[in-house]
Design an enzyme around this catalytic site. Structure first.
Site, PDB file in Angstrom:
ATOM      1  N   GLU A 180       1.256  -1.100  -0.099  1.00 50.19           N
ATOM      2  CA  GLU A 180       0.390  -0.120  -0.661  1.00 50.19           C
ATOM      3  C   GLU A 180       1.114   1.023   0.048  1.00 50.19           C
ATOM      4  OE1 GLU A 180      -3.080  -0.802   2.728  1.00 50.19           O
ATOM      5  OE2 GLU A 180      -3.485   1.694   2.568  1.00 50.19           O
ATOM      6  N   ARG A 181       0.574   2.039  -0.869  1.00 47.35           N
ATOM      7  CA  ARG A 181       1.456   3.283  -1.263  1.00 47.35           C
ATOM      8  C   ARG A 181       2.557   3.287  -1.299  1.00 47.35           C
ATOM      9  NH1 ARG A 181      -3.069   5.536  -2.052  1.00 47.35           N
ATOM     10  NH2 ARG A 181      -4.654   5.366  -1.158  1.00 47.35           N
ATOM     11  N   ASN A 238      -2.972  -1.699   8.063  1.00 44.92           N
ATOM     12  CA  ASN A 238      -3.787  -2.137   7.417  1.00 44.92           C
ATOM     13  C   ASN A 238      -3.844  -3.834   7.539  1.00 44.92           C
ATOM     14  OD1 ASN A 238      -5.790   0.220   7.714  1.00 44.92           O
ATOM     15  ND2 ASN A 238      -4.543   0.514   5.418  1.00 44.92           N
ATOM     16  N   GLU A 267     -10.007   4.933   9.249  1.00 44.26           N
ATOM     17  CA  GLU A 267     -10.554   4.198   8.239  1.00 44.26           C
ATOM     18  C   GLU A 267     -10.910   2.236   7.896  1.00 44.26           C
ATOM     19  OE1 GLU A 267      -7.123   7.152   5.915  1.00 44.26           O
ATOM     20  OE2 GLU A 267      -6.309   5.157   6.528  1.00 44.26           O
ATOM     21  N   ARG A 306     -11.399  18.027  10.164  1.00 44.00           N
ATOM     22  CA  ARG A 306     -10.366  16.520  10.500  1.00 44.00           C
ATOM     23  C   ARG A 306      -9.088  17.403  11.177  1.00 44.00           C
ATOM     24  NH1 ARG A 306      -8.509  12.986   5.209  1.00 44.00           N
ATOM     25  NH2 ARG A 306      -6.189  12.760   6.651  1.00 44.00           N
ATOM     26  N   LYS A 308       1.603  11.412  13.381  1.00 44.82           N
ATOM     27  CA  LYS A 308       2.505  11.708  11.463  1.00 44.82           C
ATOM     28  C   LYS A 308       2.539  13.166  12.213  1.00 44.82           C
ATOM     29  CE  LYS A 308      -0.439   8.951   8.341  1.00 44.82           C
ATOM     30  NZ  LYS A 308      -1.549   8.798   7.444  1.00 44.82           N
ATOM     31  N   ASP A 320      -2.014  14.255   6.798  1.00 43.73           N
ATOM     32  CA  ASP A 320      -2.086  13.366   5.976  1.00 43.73           C
ATOM     33  C   ASP A 320      -0.831  13.180   5.000  1.00 43.73           C
ATOM     34  OD1 ASP A 320      -1.232  10.909   5.859  1.00 43.73           O
ATOM     35  OD2 ASP A 320      -3.580  11.001   4.211  1.00 43.73           O
ATOM     36  N   GLU A 322       4.083   8.920  -0.886  1.00 44.78           N
ATOM     37  CA  GLU A 322       2.083   8.848  -1.000  1.00 44.78           C
ATOM     38  C   GLU A 322       1.750   9.759  -2.390  1.00 44.78           C
ATOM     39  OE1 GLU A 322       0.205   7.662   1.918  1.00 44.78           O
ATOM     40  OE2 GLU A 322      -1.855   8.217   0.803  1.00 44.78           O
ATOM     41  N   GLU A 349       6.553  21.666  -4.162  1.00 41.74           N
ATOM     42  CA  GLU A 349       4.832  22.667  -3.973  1.00 41.74           C
ATOM     43  C   GLU A 349       4.820  23.281  -4.394  1.00 41.74           C
ATOM     44  OE1 GLU A 349       6.234  25.170  -0.407  1.00 41.74           O
ATOM     45  OE2 GLU A 349       5.174  24.917   0.394  1.00 41.74           O
ATOM     46  N   TRP A 407     -14.367  13.083   3.584  1.00 44.22           N
ATOM     47  CA  TRP A 407     -12.800  12.969   4.165  1.00 44.22           C
ATOM     48  C   TRP A 407     -12.279  13.628   4.831  1.00 44.22           C
ATOM     49  CZ3 TRP A 407     -10.751   8.258   3.766  1.00 44.22           C
ATOM     50  CH2 TRP A 407     -11.918   6.994   3.498  1.00 44.22           C
TER      51      TRP A 407
END
Lengths: 803, 803
Positions: free
Chosen positions: A157-158, A200, A281, A331, A355, A360, A388, A498, A529
């Protein structure tokens, strides 16, 4: 014969390996010899880790200085390199000291000896003298870990560097050579733990019959001092254990965790611990029984404690079904809201893994306020090495300057100087996701991120400049021209990325509910989200002020909160993360927000063009394979940067109705839209989102062969032709290009970009250099679809030839 | 769209190919741009060869200058590169001329246009200005051919670059891409013909049902102006034609040849001709019917004549069952004796193809006297590009200086200046034998021989220095350090090889009845092949004087004969080819023969060592793959040169009983014989010939694992360890090396050297660099046999470490 010495066998053949990126920064290429060198290595004690240290020392000296050190059991009269551990302390520190004709490498632990050897070899590789060697180092933290989001089926994943090093088809790989070699890379940086499966987590990781598979991996990592760490599913007592519940307060559940952990430690006595992602998630968690995150963490932490293992509880918990119509929802507030009250409720060996930012891993975020909010519970800092939201290893983005800003950010806790690094007592953890690609990450330059992560986790006071310089020299050799170009690309790359993806705190303007890769400005809006930038006709930005917004800013300590709350002091780089402002708001830089958005995107795209041109100057100075791979990557990135530039600037032009003061947005000299060409077979199609294609439209081929013919209307001269086409991942369409009747190029769209669609993720540039064009020339692009791929075209662009 | 232009498609992808040697000297790497360049190419006429010229021009300019020329049918106002042929003349010449903004490339033939384009591209690649371009060239001869000794099964007789480009399993290869690319390499040098099968011809080449296979190859070569040539078996009228005879004077045989040749020309109208080897080395020939070589040649030449084809009759005819006891017998005389009387008897289109020397491509021979002996019959000069007696592409030997000596040698015909090149009116032909290896010859440096051959065949007045410099620059780029080292290696390599294999005209002292590779000093003696050096206790050399010897010298015109006949004037380099002298004979150099033999062998081995050390300085300056391949080749050669040195010097020491004045021969400081080591499992074995192993003996392993342990008795210090072992071609034995208890190296003997035996051809060196040794150290070599390979060892040698 002493069997341990046989270990070195496989190490001796390394010299024959071609430069492929596999050896990363541990290439041990010959360096100029500096003064005498002891002929022998004398090792005290006997552990697999110290044996690795000894073998690595022999390998490195052999590679760089062309000499094979003798392994002696007693000190020879003429001196030696001594490897020994003091046995006191647990910090993995080391001391290097030249004494007479000898060199002492003394570690506080076996790992310390190993890290001392890598430090000694790094000095030799960097051309530093050993004559007056006197260096004592201790790591910043004992938890210097990487996480892998590897699924047991072998996917990651990623992950952008190929399939899993660890897993294939629900088993540990038969050949774990790559795991061993990865362990060596990690050890060279002082990284001492590695979680080997996705947060996960597949519950099967805890099945008893699966344990031997984990043991094999742990055995491969152990000689390099890398402790294996597991990610677990919180529902395991039920799914694997057969209990009727996974309630963390149920004694049967606690017993089950204890027995399970004991079972694992019998097989893997040095397991580093367990990572847990719960209630996030879609993962099950303590909320199923009305329990707290602390309850969940503690039930496992208590099981680990007798073995010295740690429980890392991921703080990445938020509601992804948030009502976007409520302007007070945010969020960014979730971490503090979820965990502040639990401070002090966690066991001592439970660490909260947070994090760097509140959202995220976006291209720019403020520091998570939760770091300043915990007094008793130890937080660890989670950084993301895998790119990611950072171009997924197709864009060169060196993340060390960003991490460094996080580490050094002063949270002013209780009004005192409190940089984040002083709070991350629970460790520094990086999500690595290296894979089976020969260069580990799918992009040679991305290796610098793992390197930089490891160096910072060891010593967060190192500067990005020093880390970039070290890495470049170890990875590409000491040619000053090469170092100059590599350093410049690395150190400007984050700002560049950026600039074209999401400046001013907009976050990465990508498809956030999908592949997290290509441009999609509105993907973040009008969904649950919670990653909103709230751009509309009037203005842009997420109002997170206390006064009028979501109040997120109020989660910081007062000095920081005041700093962000006021438009006077809030830095330009985060203005739209913190405030909603009109497009005409004037920034500290003196530009309006809208003009800054335009300028930064043009600056960013231009910077990548300059990377390509500078890299081309290194032909012959960098080994051919890596030269070509990096050139291809940068050329691709240059095309994508232009797609981002045009998409984002057009979107904001459309939203704001305010023209670019420099007259660039919406005007593309030399560009010819495919939808305006003379088409045979090609049909015009709308692209979604509209900003991902020039003019909002592309042409797609519905038959077996189509063509688009453009009539050149410019001056005569030498030009480069750029063809912007769509490389979907469900076929390999063929393209051919003609100038009048002359065949000039052909290519296959066979890349595996993360989309099946005609969109910003599949948009790709092909450049045909050096064409002499005359007014009236016809340029014809032929496309032949394949599978689901439509040989689609966006436009051609004719630019003056680069020298 | 004009279909012809599609040809360029495959050419455009070349840029992505990694440096593997495949592109040889046609790499078209970017060069600094010099002044303006026409934007268009205008082609007059329309032939496949001119289309190749046009496409090559586009490809080269695109690669070197990054620009794609426009193909225009009419001259644009601003100028163009014009490709056209005058149609007058047949010499394949060309003219290059800058005129205004245009460049004219004018050929006398289609080939001339193609050669003009290659010359233009070479100028660009060499960094020469095109501003005042004015160059007119005509080739030296119309027959600039290569011969291939490729068997229809895909093997190549005396081929060292892999299997046949043309054939596999008795058919033309399915994929002839390599043939086309080979045709391009040949065309770039002006080579215009290629015989595609072995002179020891399989009769099937002339079978009617085989003709389509030849047609396919001819089609692949034709666009490059390379005419296909066939080698035939003289017995074909009988074996293929079903006649009862192949008597060349039988009218049915003549009719058969005529019909066969007509049939071939219907399918291949531009066939270059036929090569015939008859009555030699077991081939059938006219002697079967008491006919002459002229009869044999003429019957085929008459069939070819109406089609413009040539018959090349090989002059390599000799008796290989000669009585070696008769001191008057001499194979060197055979050519003149066989062909002198036939001068004038050959048809005008029959060419006598004569090797450069009277024997067979030895490391040094005088020029064949037959060149001076033919007044009416046209000779062609046969040179050998494939390195049969020249180290078989495992030794670097640049042959251009040798060929140049042949071409320039003055035969003083009728007392007039008569260099050989003035006599080779029938053409210059090279035995190429390139194969499927990615670099064509199995050795990157061997490409220089094909390059040099082609350049000399076009213009024999070019100097070896200029050819070496051109090739090095085109092949490795313009770094001065690289050019310096490559040039030095190339230009000294023939003398170096001669020094260690056969100085003073001894010829290559190899296994002449076997593989023609490794050392075997006596292999030439006491057999009927006639290649004798007659070395015994008293002296050495083959007396070919008129006065006392075989009289071979008398075959030269008087001035040359006098020159060789007298010891006063006979040059040192050929003294032992012409004279038998005592070992104490003093040479012009002032050294005795025996001391010269000793010195030259030490000089030769030392020179190869210096090649290795100089090449190592080029790390990072030559692309990695070719750097590593050439380094490995030179290191191997350095080991073999020492084997040759020791073998030949010991043999002559043994024969002469005269010690080396410098005390080297028979004394090897730092050498430890395997037969004197402490052996476990290994058995001492005699080596044949004795001189091929140090001390005449080796050790071979008869069990599954053996070891030889040596006790080091020298000073303490840093050393390189050399292990001399035997890499037979019937297995892949494993070796491991230990210093005391420390594992230090391992390798597999998996090369495919041309021997199954423990002898000079299998003797191979492994070097372990940089060991710190102390008196009393034990060095242990373990061997594990595989198949028929015995993991045999000759000795170890401990030498001071090279920096």
């Amino acid at each position: 014969m002493r069997p341990a010495l046989i270990l070195s066998a496989s190490l001796l053949s390394f010299a024959a390996r071609a430069e492929s990126g596999y050896d990363a920064w541990l290439r041990y290429q010959p360096v100029e010899y500096r003064g005498p060198l002891p002929a022998a290595v004398v090792v005290e004690g006997d552990s697999p880790i110290v044996a690795s240290a000894r073998d690595e020392l022999i390998r490195g000296v052999r590679g760089m200085l062309g000499r094979t050190l003798r392994v002696e059991s007693r000190a020879p009269a003429e001196g030696a390199i001594f490897l020994r551990r003091t046995g006191s302390g647990s910090s993995d520190g080391f001391e290097l000291k030249a004494q007479g004709g000898s060199i002492q490498v003394v570690g506080t632990t076996d790992r310390g000896v190993l890290y001392g050897v890598f430090a000694l070899l790094r000095r030799i590789a960097l051309g530093e003298s050993l004559a007056n060697l006197d260096d004592k180092q201790s790591p910043f933290t004992n938890v210097r870990w990487v996480n892998h989001w590897d699924n047991l089926d072998g996917s990651i994943e990623r992950g952008y560097g190929g399939r899993s090093l660890f897993w294939d088809n629900l088993h540990a790989r038969t050949d774990l050579t790559r795991v061993r070699d990865y362990g060596r890379l990690l050890a060279s940086l002082g990284i001492n733990g590695c979680s080997i499966n996705n947060v996960n987590a597949n519950p099967r990781i805890l099945a008893s019959d699966f344990l031997p598979e984990i043991v094999r991996i742990a055995d491969a990592l152990r000689p390099w001092g890398v402790r294996t760490v597991l990610s677990v599913d919180f529902g395991s007592p039920q799914t694997i254990g057969g209990l009727s519940t996974f309630d963390p307060l149920d004694p049967a559940v606690a017993d089950w965790w204890k027995a399970k952990v004991d079972e694992i430690y019998r097989a893997i006595p040095d397991l580093g611990g367990i990572v847990l992602k719960a209630d996030s998630e879609g993962r099950v968690g303590p909320s199923a029984y009305g329990r707290t995150h602390a309850d969940a963490a503690n039930v496992i932490a208590r099981a680990l404690k007798p073995h010295g293992g740690l429980l890392l509880y991921r703080g990445f918990v938020y509601d992804h079904h948030m009502d976007w119509n409520n302007p007070k929802n945010d969020r960014a507030r979730a971490a503090v809201e979820n965990f502040r009250e639990l401070d002090g409720k966690f066991e001592a060996d439970a660490v909260l893994q947070i994090k760097n930012g509140p959202i995220d891993f976006q291209v720019r975020e403020p520091v998570s306020p939760l770091f300043g909010d915990l007094e008793k519970t130890k937080p660890s800092l989670e950084l993301q090495i895998t790119q990611e939201y950072m171009g997924q290893a197709r864009h060169a983005v060196f993340l060390v300057p960003m991490w460094k800003e996080t580490l050094d950010f002063d949270l002013r806790v209780r009004g005192e100087t409190t940089p984040v690094k002083s709070l991350a007592k629970g460790g520094i953890i990086g999500v690595s996701n290296a894979g089976l690609d020969e260069n580990w990450f799918g992009n040679n330059l991305s290796q610098a991120n793992l390197y930089g992560f490891g160096r910072l986790a060891w010593n967060p006071d190192l500067s990005p400049e020093d880390i970039a310089e070290e890495w470049a020299l170890l990875t590409f050799g000491d040619n000053p021209k090469v170092l100059d170009v590599v350093d410049r690309i690395l150190l400007t790359s984050w700002r560049t990325y950026e600039n074209y993806t999401g400046p001013l705190g907009l976050q990465t303007l990508t498809d956030i509910t999908g592949n997290h890769y290509g441009v999609a400005v509105e993907a973040s809006e009008r969904n649950g989200w919670g990653q909103w930038h709230r751009a509309d006709e009037e203005g842009v930005g997420m109002d997170r002020t206390v006064a009028t917004g979501t109040g997120f800013i109020g989660q910081y300590w007062p000095e920081v909160a005041r700093f962000y709350e006021s438009l006077e002091t809030c830095p330009d780089d985060l203005i739209l993360f913190m405030h909603h402002v009109p497009y005409t708001h004037v920034l500290h830089s003196g530009k309006t927000v809208i003009q800054y958005i335009y300028n930064s995107h043009y600056d960013g795209a231009e910077a990548v063009e300059s990377y390509v041109n500078e890299w081309r100057l290194l032909k012959g100075l960098v080994d051919e394979r890596r030269y070509n791979e990096i050139l291809a990557q940068l050329e691709y990135q240059a095309g994508q940067a232009e797609v981002w530039r045009d998409s984002v600037t057009n979107w904001f032009f459309h939203a704001s109705g305010i023209a670019d003061a420099k007259g660039r947005v919406g005007r593309y000299p030399g560009r010819y839209e495919a939808e305006s060409a003379q088409l045979q077979g090609y049909k015009v199609t709308d692209v979604t989102p509209w900003e991902a294609a020039s003019g909002g439209k592309a042409v797609a081929c519905a038959s077996s062969n189509c063509s688009a013919t453009f009539s050149y209307a410019g001056q005569a001269g030498w030009f480069d032709l750029r063809v912007e086409y769509f490389d979907q991942n469900n076929g390999a369409a063929r393209y051919r290009a003609w100038l009048n009747d002359q065949f000039i190029d052909e290519w296959t769209a066979a890349d595996h970009l993360p989309t099946q669609k005609i969109d910003g993720s599949s948009s790709t540039r092909r450049t045909v250099r050096g064409l002499a064009l005359r007014p009236g020339d016809r340029i014809r692009i032929e496309g032949s679809p394949d599978g689901g791929e439509a040989a689609a075209l966006d436009y051609i662009e004719i630019v003056e030839q680069k020298k």
